[in-house]
Design an enzyme around this catalytic site. Sequence first.
Site: not given
Ligand code: SDX
Length: 436
Positions: A313, A371
């Site tokens: 998140h 989710d």
């Molecule tokens: C919702 O914003 C809100 O409040 C949203 C929400 C709401 O109620 O409105 O809470 C609802 O959208 C919840 C989130 C649902 N999305 C998912 O579950 C999809 C999977 N999650 C990722 O796509 C991600 O975690 C995000 C998009 C939710 C957040 O991404 P960020 O904050 O931009 O973090 P990032 O992508 O920069 O990740 C940081 C690191 C990265 O690795 P490094 O480059 O540091 O090596 O964490 C890794 C990412 O690759 N990472 C994951 C991951 N999420 C982040 N690796 C594997 N699986 C994941 N799910």
Amino acid sequence: MKPADYKATLSFSNGSASVELPVYQGTIGPDVIDIRKLYAQTGMFTYDPGFLSTASCRSAITYIDGDKGELLYRGYPIEQLATQCDFMETCYLLLYGELPNAKDKQNFTRLVTMHTMVNEQMQFFLRGFMRSAHPMAVMTGLVGALSAFYHDSTDINNPKHREIAAIRLIAKLPTLVAMAYKYSVGQPYIYPRNDLSYAGNFLHMMFATPCEEYKVSPVLERAMDRIFILHADHEQNASTSTVRLCGSSGTNPFAAIAAGVACLWGPAHGGANEAALNMLYDLQKAGGVAKIGEFIKQVKDKNSNVKLMGFGHRVYKNYDPRAKLMQQTCNEVLDELGLHNDPLFALAKALEKIALEDDYFVSRKLYPNVDFYSGIVQRAIGIPVSLFTAVFALARTTGWIAQLDEMIGDAEYKIARPRQLFVGTPQRDVKPIAQR
Ligand code: SDX
């Protein structure tokens, strides 16, 4: 805006004059540096793609503490609202700032109930879609189309128009989501019933048929109501920011909410619950718990582009409090339905346990979000995977409307118009085609 609580000084290593910027403190949460005059004072913009460090507005609606895993709606912890209140009380709270007393709740619920029907013409929009259309494509169209029916409430600057548009949207979204579902399965639409609760009415419109009476299960009704509460609002997330930006042009509330529906559809946002369940299905097909290690390896491999959907998140760097409540709801529903050995739920819990012991996730502060379990609960209730995000949109409509109303009511709001860091080609002249 109130006077600065203190000041920040911005100085430059290239000899440019430093500038002082006002800093404001909120009730709780990080202070903000007011950069509204930065361009006028320095000819420079700030740069923050994805808005990781940018406050787009001031708001009194929802507060999230990502480190502590706290979520407050108008100051009330989500854990208390989800267990001591229902969705109508939560809607009232988000819209008006206080929990209703019994009389206010009865009046508000009655008002919403009296607006649950949609114009009969709405059915003809659905006929334009293939029956296999994704429900979020249908919902984006239907919600935007509502603006064609309510010319009496499209002036966003009129508080009365905003209020009746809010009631209409909260009341009609369940009806539209249920119609999208019935259309996809070729069953007749079921009209709303005024003797049922908001959640009970939604279940009835979804699963009743003209052929026999449909009894709403109190446990499923409570679970549905809690799913609505947990999804109702969440500060300035991507879809809420879309609604605010869209509404800032003065467009009508129905169009602004339709923009929010479109944004929520994305797999990184509201589409994650559908993606999370499909991920569990695929893992189950590949061999279930025995294959979790292999799957986790894939997730860690950056080239695989595989994410653990339902994990991570932007704000929560600790457990998403909604995920805990959703897991509890999962237990209740599966027990009620005699599905406590549901293999998918067992697989999700095993995956969560292994992920939370793995340094890759722990070091990146990746925990289950709302989710991760919501799909399992909705599937147990009988809601098809493709409809999960539409249910999310149904619930989040209240938050979107409350945030839009707050923005329009803020004397400081302007049309949103971000700037950019231009990295393209400087000016050049067109050559005749023979010379290109
Ligand atoms: C919702 O914003 C809100 O409040 C949203 C929400 C709401 O109620 O409105 O809470 C609802 O959208 C919840 C989130 C649902 N999305 C998912 O579950 C999809 C999977 N999650 C990722 O796509 C991600 O975690 C995000 C998009 C939710 C957040 O991404 P960020 O904050 O931009 O973090 P990032 O992508 O920069 O990740 C940081 C690191 C990265 O690795 P490094 O480059 O540091 O090596 O964490 C890794 C990412 O690759 N990472 C994951 C991951 N999420 C982040 N690796 C594997 N699986 C994941 N799910």
